[in-house]
Structures are given as structure tokens and as C-alpha cells.
Write a protein that holds these residues in place. Structure first.
Motif, PDB file in Angstrom:
ATOM      1  N   GLU A  52       0.808  -1.195   0.000  1.00 31.67           N
ATOM      2  CA  GLU A  52       0.000   0.000   0.000  1.00 31.67           C
ATOM      3  C   GLU A  52       0.851   1.258   0.000  1.00 31.67           C
ATOM      4  O   GLU A  52       0.573   2.214  -0.695  1.00 31.67           O
ATOM      5  N   GLU A  53       1.878   1.256   0.792  1.00 32.95           N
ATOM      6  CA  GLU A  53       2.647   2.481   0.936  1.00 32.95           C
ATOM      7  C   GLU A  53       4.024   2.142   1.456  1.00 32.95           C
ATOM      8  O   GLU A  53       4.203   1.213   2.221  1.00 32.95           O
ATOM      9  N   TYR A  54       5.006   2.884   1.021  1.00 34.38           N
ATOM     10  CA  TYR A  54       6.329   2.652   1.564  1.00 34.38           C
ATOM     11  C   TYR A  54       7.223   3.833   1.297  1.00 34.38           C
ATOM     12  O   TYR A  54       6.933   4.678   0.462  1.00 34.38           O
ATOM     13  N   VAL A  64       1.135   6.466  -1.412  1.00 37.42           N
ATOM     14  CA  VAL A  64       0.167   6.658  -0.354  1.00 37.42           C
ATOM     15  C   VAL A  64      -1.009   5.743  -0.572  1.00 37.42           C
ATOM     16  O   VAL A  64      -1.638   5.757  -1.610  1.00 37.42           O
ATOM     17  N   GLY A  65      -1.268   4.973   0.404  1.00 35.73           N
ATOM     18  CA  GLY A  65      -2.492   4.204   0.394  1.00 35.73           C
ATOM     19  C   GLY A  65      -3.487   5.009   1.176  1.00 35.73           C
ATOM     20  O   GLY A  65      -3.377   6.215   1.283  1.00 35.73           O
ATOM     21  N   HIS A  66      -4.376   4.391   1.791  1.00 32.56           N
ATOM     22  CA  HIS A  66      -5.490   5.161   2.301  1.00 32.56           C
ATOM     23  C   HIS A  66      -5.690   4.939   3.769  1.00 32.56           C
ATOM     24  O   HIS A  66      -5.358   5.755   4.580  1.00 32.56           O
ATOM     25  N   TYR A  67      -6.141   3.800   4.091  1.00 29.42           N
ATOM     26  CA  TYR A  67      -6.207   3.495   5.497  1.00 29.42           C
ATOM     27  C   TYR A  67      -5.950   2.025   5.608  1.00 29.42           C
ATOM     28  O   TYR A  67      -6.090   1.277   4.651  1.00 29.42           O
ATOM     29  N   ILE A  68      -5.524   1.638   6.738  1.00 30.11           N
ATOM     30  CA  ILE A  68      -5.094   0.266   6.893  1.00 30.11           C
ATOM     31  C   ILE A  68      -5.926  -0.382   7.967  1.00 30.11           C
ATOM     32  O   ILE A  68      -6.179   0.203   9.006  1.00 30.11           O
ATOM     33  N   LEU A 245      -8.793  12.977   4.138  1.00 32.11           N
ATOM     34  CA  LEU A 245      -7.498  12.721   4.788  1.00 32.11           C
ATOM     35  C   LEU A 245      -7.457  11.275   5.252  1.00 32.11           C
ATOM     36  O   LEU A 245      -8.491  10.701   5.584  1.00 32.11           O
ATOM     37  N   ASP A 246      -6.261  10.685   5.294  1.00 32.73           N
ATOM     38  CA  ASP A 246      -6.071   9.417   5.979  1.00 32.73           C
ATOM     39  C   ASP A 246      -6.188   9.664   7.480  1.00 32.73           C
ATOM     40  O   ASP A 246      -6.093  10.807   7.930  1.00 32.73           O
ATOM     41  N   ALA A 247      -6.319   8.593   8.245  1.00 28.37           N
ATOM     42  CA  ALA A 247      -6.531   8.729   9.691  1.00 28.37           C
ATOM     43  C   ALA A 247      -5.225   8.807  10.475  1.00 28.37           C
ATOM     44  O   ALA A 247      -5.221   8.762  11.694  1.00 28.37           O
ATOM     45  N   HIS A 248      -4.094   8.906   9.764  1.00 31.13           N
ATOM     46  CA  HIS A 248      -2.788   9.010  10.436  1.00 31.13           C
ATOM     47  C   HIS A 248      -1.956  10.065   9.714  1.00 31.13           C
ATOM     48  O   HIS A 248      -0.911   9.766   9.153  1.00 31.13           O
ATOM     49  N   CYS A 249      -2.496  11.274   9.737  1.00 33.23           N
ATOM     50  CA  CYS A 249      -1.836  12.411   9.078  1.00 33.23           C
ATOM     51  C   CYS A 249      -1.596  13.500  10.106  1.00 33.23           C
ATOM     52  O   CYS A 249      -2.166  13.487  11.200  1.00 33.23           O
ATOM     53  N   GLY A 380       1.697  15.831   6.587  1.00 32.12           N
ATOM     54  CA  GLY A 380       2.499  14.652   6.898  1.00 32.12           C
ATOM     55  C   GLY A 380       1.619  13.413   6.904  1.00 32.12           C
ATOM     56  O   GLY A 380       0.473  13.458   7.346  1.00 32.12           O
ATOM     57  N   HIS A 381       2.169  12.340   6.387  1.00 32.30           N
ATOM     58  CA  HIS A 381       1.442  11.073   6.373  1.00 32.30           C
ATOM     59  C   HIS A 381       2.352  10.014   6.974  1.00 32.30           C
ATOM     60  O   HIS A 381       3.540   9.959   6.671  1.00 32.30           O
ATOM     61  N   LEU A 382       1.793   9.185   7.830  1.00 27.99           N
ATOM     62  CA  LEU A 382       2.573   8.125   8.458  1.00 27.99           C
ATOM     63  C   LEU A 382       2.734   6.976   7.475  1.00 27.99           C
ATOM     64  O   LEU A 382       1.751   6.319   7.126  1.00 27.99           O
TER      65      LEU A 382
HETATM   66 MN    MN Z   1      -2.290   5.838   4.897  1.00 28.62          MN
END
Ligand code: MN
Ligand code: NAG
Ligand code: NAG
Ligand code: NAG
Ligand code: NAG
Length: 605
Positions: A52-54, A64-68, A245-249, A380-382
Motif C-alpha cells: 500500500e505504501e512505503y 500513499v495508500g489510504h487506510y489500513i 485525509l487518511d486517519a494518520h496524518c 504529513g502522512h505516516l
Molecule cells: Mn495511509
């Protein structure tokens, strides 16, 4: 669990260590910054199936993925009480100004154990206050722009989550509250996609009542996935614009007004922020690079590519102006609410996540809108190194079904190209009903994918009718030019051009495109590259990020079967030392058979 005693006693020492660590970090970061800007980065994309993201090895190329969702079943000793507990216990200065949090050795074991719950350092996250400060990472000029709040569409911030940690979720929320102009915030809408954690239920309901910005929670009883959850939030939204937004931004100062201003100027503009990196271990805030745009490779995987020279020149004229991007990463963007529904929201035939970012990008571009990145908006995105994700239907099938829909509805002949080289997508295709979306495309009178490639992404590396597509075979060795596969294969140093036995099954590795301008390129925007001028010949030929420069121009002489470098007149040749590492070179054209190449066209539709 957290004993402040020893911490306080050696506070001085810790501060010193912290200081030194930060200095080291800054130096490393600055250096990689400089490296990035000077050299032509070779796009070292390691193929990571379904990831998803790295953050790659240099910390730059990000997906960027979205939510995990978190598959906690596999965590050893994961007793339900641990997972269900909210251990948020802030220390006043932890993570202040985006600095990293360092876990004391005595807590390392615990931190490693609970890392698995969310696949990030939850112990560190739980120590950082929800309202921690972040640096202003914008360019200076940004500070003087975007003041005309009255004209901007007010935002409904939509955050979908599934089993998110309390601290990351509400640091996202608080960063929105603390760093957005009040006048521009209509509301915050949280959409819970069937989370299982206790603390995300009643305690959350109570907590949001006290927030200074109207905040709603919508809950889905069953797992519906990102697309459906975002649609659920959008339908409830009251704002003139939707901001996903993603939930970890964590949003930085100025992020919202610079996202909304381009919509005020043109309501068909979809605006993405620059996505910075929150480190998954230390939660350090790391500024990322503004000189990338989003696109995709032959497998329809989203990729960041460096801007070509022409785009760079254009950008330099006004460094703060939002610039076009062929595709968006998908996790974070702003769009007029009215326009979002007018162009068909999301494709609700899509499951869970994956491919919806390309679908909306193609749809917006092909149907008359535009997708831009606003350089003054930094969020920022985690980024996690692994994606601990199991979901209904299986990850492969879901992803390929979604991508099949994208290809079927929007990509015309290039959809055929995708299916030709992707067996799984081809299988998934049979099960898709895309009638409604085709109807939508007709109704909106959208442009073809050819128009999109020619006008929005002319630097693309897909085949076209006017380009050669196929294998490039060396007459003497009877081997084919190949794309370097990366570090994994030890005998092929990444970046050096080489040939190998022509295999017919792993097709795309040996497939190349040659444009009318003589650029020889392949998947992931890499090109055959040699120095422009050389005093003597015998120079190594590389496969590097396409730059659009003359280093990467070649001429194919059909009669002599030579591939001649456009500027220095030398011929593409196989190194005579015969060790595989030497790979391909350019040398004086002498008519030897190692300088003869056969272009074998391959049908791509
Ligand atoms: Mn994400
Ligand atoms: C964050 O919130 C706490 C508690 O409400 C407050 O004491 C602190 O000053 C705030 N910090 C910042 C940077 O606003
Ligand atoms: C640069 O772009 C910004 C944002 O679009 C705009 O407000 C500003 O006027 C532009 N500056 C110049 C010198 O064109
Ligand atoms: C692969 O090889 C088989 C026979 O060995 C041939 O029939 C087929 O056309 C080849 N496929 C491609 C794509 O070249
Ligand atoms: C290539 O040709 C040039 C001029 O004909 C000559 O000066 C040079 O030595 C040659 N280089 C090699 C490696 O043969």
C-alpha cells in the motif's frame, strides 16, 4: 507503565543525546536532499506486490495508500485487552516541533511488541501530545499568499478509519483544528469502517462532543472499504468542499487555504497537498520533495516520478503555483462537493481500496477537470513499511478487480495493453459490470485515453502507434536488452544496461518503447542513457530515469542495424570483456556484429 523518575533524573543527558541525534538526522536529510537535486535519480522502484505504501531506501519515493486495517490475529501474545486499551499518555515535549521520539532502552521490548498492533511505534505515538507543534515547512513565499478566505469554499474534512490508534487518529483531528483557519472549517466527519476496538466506540462518541469544531461520527456495521466509506461521509457533508485525509496524518500551517484557493479559482480543480513523511518508528516529521508528480506504471501501480526538464522550467517561473499531475496518490485531496458528485463521486463497484485514485484521476482529467499539487500545502502522512492488512475477498482479487474496472472504463486501447500483460486482471475482468460507469463517461462526454496521454502526460512510457514496441535483440549474442531488475539479482548492477537470454514469458522485462524522437525507454520511466560527448568512446551505457535530455537520444539505422547515439555518433555495443557486469557500452561504429541490433515489434493491443 511510564515511570518519569529516571527520565527526569537524566533529563540533561537525554536532551544532549536528543540534540545530537537530531543534528545527525538533519545532516543526513540535507545530504539526501542535495543528492536528490543534483543527480538524475535512477528510479529504483522495487516491485512490491500489493504494497500500500512505503518509503524507499533513500526515503523519497512514496506511495500513499489510504487506510489500513490491522490484522491482529497474527500477533503473538496479542491479548484482547492490550489491543482494546487506549494507552495514550502524553509527555509534554515528546515529538515537539516534529522532532523524533526516542524510546529508552528499558522500553524497547514493549515498544517492539506493540509495534505489531498498528505496524508503527504505538508507544512513541502514545507519548506525543495530540496537539504537538510542527515546523512550518513551506517555502517563504507561501506565507504571503492565500489570504482571501471569504472566497474559498468551506471544507468538510472527511477521515475514514478502521481500527486506527487513538493517538494517530486524534492527532490528525487536532492538527486540522489547530492549523486551519476557523472560517474555512465547516465540520469534521469521521467515518468508522467497522472498527473492533472498544476505545473507538463510546469513548470516541463522548470525546468528539467536546471538540471546538463540529465533529460527526458515522459508523458502518460491516466492512465497506474506503470508497464506500468516503461516499458515506461525502453524502453527509455540508461544506462546499470535501477534503479527504487518511486517519494518520498531521497537517502543517497553511495546508488548508492553499488547497481550497485553486478550487475557488476553478471549481473543476482537484487539489492534492505535498505529502511529507511521518516516520513510523520515531514519528519525526520529514519534509519531502516538491519536484515529483504522480503517475503509474504498466501494472497500473501508482508511482512518483521526477518532473522532466520542461516541467521544471515551467515550475521555476512560479514556485508556489499549483502544478498539474497526471494522477493523484489518493489518500489526501480536496474537491468541490458539487463537482465531486457531478463527475460521479467514486466508482462504487470498487471494493475496499486500490485503483480508485487512478479512476478518479483519469475521470477528472478526461472529463474536463484537472488534478494539481499545491506546493504550499504540506501534510504529513505516516508511512508504514509493511501493510498488515487482510480484508474480505483477498487482497489480490480485490485490487485486480478494481484495476480491471479502471482499465475497462477509461483506458481504451491501453486497457487492452494492461490486460495483455496481466493475467490476474484479465481474469478479474470477466466478472466486472461497468455499464453504469461507461454510461457516465458518455454522459459527461469525456475525452479518450489517447487524449489524456498526449495532452496530460506526453512524457509517458506506454506504447503508441507511432512508437516501436517490442524486443531489442543483439545479433551476435542473440540476447535481448533487459530492464535491470534491481539489487536482488546480484550479477546485474542496478542501472547498467545489459542483455540477457530472450525469454518469452516474462515479457515486460525485455519490452522497450522507442519514440519518434529516438528515446528508448521502458516501464517505470527509465531510459537508455549514455554521455553526450566523450573524448574517447567506450563508455558504459546505463538505464536511468528518463530526463528528456539529449543523453537519451538514439538513432536506429535500419540498413546497418546500428543503434547510434544521437550526439556523439558512437554505436551501442556489447562490452568485449565479456564479464556480465560490464554490460553495454558505446564504441566506435565499425560494423562488427555486436553492434547490430534487431528491433522485433510486438503487438501491444
Ligand atoms: Mn495511509
Ligand atoms: C496542548 O494541550 C495541552 C493541554 O490542553 C496544553 O497544556 C498545551 O499548552 C497545548 N500545547 C500546545 C503546543 O498548544
Ligand atoms: C504565483 O502563483 C500564486 C499561486 O497561484 C499566485 O497567487 C501568484 O500571484 C503567482 N505569482 C506570480 C509572480 O505570478
Ligand atoms: C512464445 O513462444 C511460443 C512458442 O514457443 C509462441 O507460440 C508464442 O507466440 C510466443 N509468445 C510470444 C508472446 O512471443
Ligand atoms: C575511435 O575513433 C577515433 C577517431 O576515428 C579514434 O581517435 C579513437 O581512438 C577510436 N577509439 C577507439 C576506442 O577505438
Amino acid at each position: 507503565m511510564l515511570t518519569p523518575g529516571p527520565y527526569r533524573r537524566c533529563r540533561r543527558l537525554w536532551q544532549a543525546i536528543l540534540f545530537l541525534f537530531i543534528c545527525a538526522l538533519i545532516i543526513v536529510w540535507k545530504r539526501s536532499n542535495r543528492l536528490e537535486e543534483k543527480s538524475t535519480p535512477s528510479n529504483k522502484h522495487v516491485f512490491r506486490h500489493n504494497q500500500e505504501e512505503y518509503v524507499d531506501h533513500r526515503g523519497v519515493k512514496v506511495i500513499v495508500g489510504h487506510y489500513i486495517g490491522n490484522a491482529v490475529e497474527n500477533i503473538p501474545n496479542a491479548d484482547k485487552n492490550v489491543i482494546n486499551r487506549n494507552n495514550y499518555s502524553p509527555m509534554p515535549d515528546a515529538g515537539k516541533n516534529g522532532f523524533p521520539v526516542i524510546i529508552e532502552p528499558k522500553d524497547l521490548l514493549v515498544s517492539q511488541q506493540i509495534f505489531q498492533i498498528n505496524r508503527f511505534n504505538l508507544l512513541a505515538s502514545d507519548r506525543i501530545p495530540l496537539n504537538r507543534t510542527l515546523p512550518d515547512v513551506r517555502r517563504k513565499k507561501c506565507k504571503f499568499l492565500y489570504k482571501d478566505y471569504n472566497s474559498y469554499p468551506k471544507a468538510s474534512i472527511i477521515i475514514v478509519f478502521h481500527n486506527e490508534a487513538w493517538s494517530t487518529l486524534f492527532r490528525t483531528v487536532w492538527s486540522v483544528i489547530n492549523r486551519s483557519p476557523e472560517e474555512l472549517l465547516e465540520e469534521i466527519i469521521l467515518v468508522d469502517d467497522a472498527s473492533e476496538r472498544d476505545f473507538l466506540r463510546d469513548p470516541l462518541d463522548e470525546y468528539i462532543k467536546k471538540l471546538p469544531v463540529p465533529t460527526k461520527i458515522l459508523r458502518s456495521k460491516t466492512r465497506i472499504g474506503l470508497v464506500h466509506a468516503r461516499m458515506m461521509g461525502s453524502r453527509e457533508a455540508k461544506g462546499a468542499s470535501l477534503v479527504f485525509l487518511d486517519a494518520h496524518c498531521e497537517c502543517t500551517i497553511g495546508w488548508l487555504e492553499s488547497l481550497l484557493a485553486p478550487i475557488a479559482e476553478d471549481r473543476t480543480t482537484v487539489v492534492c497537498p505535498v505529502i511529507d513523511i511521518i516516520n513510523d518508528n520515531t514519528f519525526a516529521y520529514i519534509k519531502s520533495f516538491e519536484l515529483h508528480w504522480g503517475a503509474f506504471n504498466w501494472n497500473l501501480q501508482f508511482r512518483w516520478y521526477t518532473l522532466g526538464n520542461r516541467e521544471l522550467q515551467k515550475r521555476k517561473q512560479n514556485i508556489t503555483r499549483p502544478f498539474h499531475t497526471p494522477a493523484m496518490a489518493g489518500g489526501l485531496f480536496a474537491i468541490s462537493k458539487e463537482y465531486f458528485f457531478e463527475i460521479g463521486g467514486y466508482d462504487e463497484g470498487m471494493k475496499i481500496w486500490g485503483g480508485e485514485n487512478l479512476e478518479i484521476s483519469f475521470r477528472v482529467w478526461q472529463c474536463g477537470g484537472k488534478v494539481v499539487i499545491a506546493p504550499c500545502s504540506h501534510v504529513g502522512h505516516l508511512f508504514r513499511k509493511s501493510s498488515p492488512y487482510t480484508f474480505p475477498g483477498g487482497i489480490g482479487e480485490t485490487l485486480y478487480s478494481n484495476l480491471a474496472r479502471v482499465a475497462m472504463v477509461w483506458m481504451d486501447e491501453w486497457g487492452d495493453f494492461y490486460f495483455k500483460f496481466n493475467n490476474e486482471a484479465r481474469k478479474a475482468k470477466e466478472l466486472q459490470d461497468v455499464q453504469q460507469r461507461i454510461k457516465l463517461r458518455d454522459k459527461l462526454k469525456c475525452q479518450s485515453f489517447r487524449w489524456y496521454l498526449e495532452n496530460i502526460w506526453p512524457q509517458h512510457f506506454f506504447p503508441t502507434e507511432s512508437r516501436f514496441f517490442g524486443r531489442i535483440r543483439n545479433l551476435e549474442k542473440d540476447q535481448c536488452l533487459i530492464k535491470p531488475i534491481g539489487k536482488e539479482s546480484s550479477n546485474q548492477p542496478m542501472g547498467l544496461a545489459n542483455i540477457n537470454i530472450c525469454v518469452n514469458k516474462s515479457l515486460t522485462v525485455e519490452m522497450f518503447v522507442m519514440t519518434e524522437d529516438g528515446i528508448i525507454m521502458t516501464d517505470d520511466s527509465v531510459c537508455l542513457d549514455a554521455p553526450e560527448t566523450t573524448v574517447n568512446s567506450l563508455h558504459k551505457v546505463r538505464i536511468m530515469a528518463c530526463s528528456g535530455t539529449r543523453r537519451q537520444r538514439w538513432k536506429y539505422n535500419k540498413k546497418t542495424q546500428e543503434l547510434v547515439h544521437a550526439t556523439n555518433g558512437f554505436c551501442l555495443d556489447v562490452s568485449s570483456s565479456k564479464t556480465f557486469e560490464d554490460g553495454l557500452i558505446i564504441s566506435n561504429c565499425t560494423g562488427v556484429r555486436t553492434q547490430k541490433w534487431i528491433l522485433e515489434p510486438h503487438p501491444w493491443k
